[in-house]
Design an enzyme around this catalytic site. Sequence first.
Site, short mmCIF file in Angstrom:
data_model
loop_
_atom_site.label_atom_id
_atom_site.label_comp_id
_atom_site.label_asym_id
_atom_site.label_seq_id
_atom_site.Cartn_x
_atom_site.Cartn_y
_atom_site.Cartn_z
CE LYS A 41 21.71 -38.89 45.52
NZ LYS A 41 21.98 -38.99 44.30
NE ARG A 62 25.28 -33.44 44.44
CZ ARG A 62 23.94 -33.58 44.40
NH1 ARG A 62 23.16 -33.38 45.44
NH2 ARG A 62 23.45 -33.98 43.45
NE ARG A 82 15.21 -37.43 38.43
CZ ARG A 82 16.09 -37.30 39.33
NH1 ARG A 82 15.81 -38.22 40.31
NH2 ARG A 82 17.09 -36.61 39.15
NE ARG A 99 15.82 -32.36 38.99
CZ ARG A 99 16.46 -32.80 39.82
NH1 ARG A 99 16.25 -33.64 40.66
NH2 ARG A 99 17.93 -32.92 39.98
NE ARG A 119 22.40 -33.55 37.87
CZ ARG A 119 21.22 -33.75 37.67
NH1 ARG A 119 20.61 -33.83 36.27
NH2 ARG A 119 20.36 -34.42 38.32
P1 AMP Z 1 19.92 -33.38 43.32
O1 AMP Z 1 18.25 -33.03 43.20
O2 AMP Z 1 20.37 -33.95 44.57
O3 AMP Z 1 20.58 -34.35 41.94
O4 AMP Z 1 20.57 -31.90 43.22
C1 AMP Z 1 20.05 -31.16 41.99
C2 AMP Z 1 21.13 -30.03 41.97
O5 AMP Z 1 21.36 -29.23 43.15
C3 AMP Z 1 22.73 -30.51 41.90
O6 AMP Z 1 23.19 -30.79 40.59
C4 AMP Z 1 23.55 -29.06 42.39
O7 AMP Z 1 23.60 -28.26 41.44
C5 AMP Z 1 22.57 -28.99 43.58
N1 AMP Z 1 22.90 -29.41 44.75
C6 AMP Z 1 22.07 -30.30 45.48
N2 AMP Z 1 22.93 -30.97 46.66
C7 AMP Z 1 24.11 -30.03 46.48
C8 AMP Z 1 24.97 -30.15 47.50
N3 AMP Z 1 25.46 -30.70 48.58
N4 AMP Z 1 26.25 -29.40 47.04
C9 AMP Z 1 26.19 -28.69 46.00
N5 AMP Z 1 24.95 -28.57 45.30
C10 AMP Z 1 24.28 -29.20 45.47
#
Ligand code: AMP
Length: 375
Positions: free
Chosen positions: A194, A269, A308, A314, A326
Amino acid sequence: MKTIRLHDKYFRPFISPSEINETVTRLARDIHDEIPGEVPVFVAILNGSFMFAADFLKKYPGDCEITFVKLASYSGTATTGSVRQLVGVNKNLEGRTVIVLEDIVDTGNTLVEIHRIFSEMNVKSLKIATLFYKPEAYKQQLNIDYIGKELPDRFIVGYGLDYDELGRNLPEVYQLKEKDMINLVLFGKPGAGKGTQAAFLKEKYNLVHISTGDVFRYNIKNETELGKLARTYIDKGELVPDEVTINMLEAEVEKNNDAEGFIFDGFPRTTAQAQALDQLLQGKGMEVSATIALEADDEVLIQRLLERGKISGRSDDQDERKIRNRFEEYNEKTAPLIDYYKGQEKFYSVNGIGSVAEITERLSGVIQGLETVKQ
Ligand code: AMP
């Protein structure tokens, strides 16, 4: 300054009060400098120019007189082509230096009428000053002597200008939102690509990219309160609570009031987040244009994320258990959004396996097919 609604239409901020102030001040000085020793009669064209005329007069650094003429030329957002004189000049202007103050000149029909009226009055000279001018719309040959600011041929309101009588009182100028914005939701499991794709699409379609994951990580790095809170969830591969995430997302959208559109990456989400997004956009005269899912097999994604994690450091990408957690969060809380967006006929899915360029092509194919882009 925010997007506003007048009657059935939405308008977005276009010219700030300070820019208007500078333009009016410059016009007043320029006109004064060109007619040393004269006491001009300014003729303001009502209704639109009342605010301009009042500000202009306060800035005019010499003696002057003012009178008003009322003409109607607009009905709704389209020029009618015909101009009627409603209230004429009730002042003897013979031998005087007359300067017409117009709020805006577009087709120029009003100007022709004004010239006709004043040509019968034996004035010493007649000059036209307009705060705004739309060169693309102007159809007449008459010279415009003083122009504050040239504008594209778009409908505007505010600072005396109206849309069916509303908007005249606004201290700034707003522009009609003609084309719907492109607001994309990029959907998919962690590692689906994404963020990578958003970086390309944002350039191609001039969109603002909001990644909630990136905003959380930024806050974690800067050790803000939000970051400290988010970390406790992110480290376990869990979702941050809706309320926190929704407030944060709203603040990010607010920061980008002038955006042509948005790419939401990692948001929504949950169903509550999707509803909040719909509500937020609706309040601004916008909506989600499309939700596009990048599809890829879990095992491929796990390998991608572990790779990654080695580079990015991360913590949630380095531990297979956290990654699987996740995915579970996704299956349980995020996957139901597929039906939510299908119900709105906004759900599209593309194959997320291939080169970055190939996947960008697939996404662009979906975007080009959207009604908002075709217009
Ligand atoms: P991402 O980089 O989008 O994979 O997000 C990393 C982490 O941030 C996720 O595993 C969640 O813990 C938190 N996170 C990101 N976006 C959201 C969201 N829309 N709602 C809740 N938690 C989020």
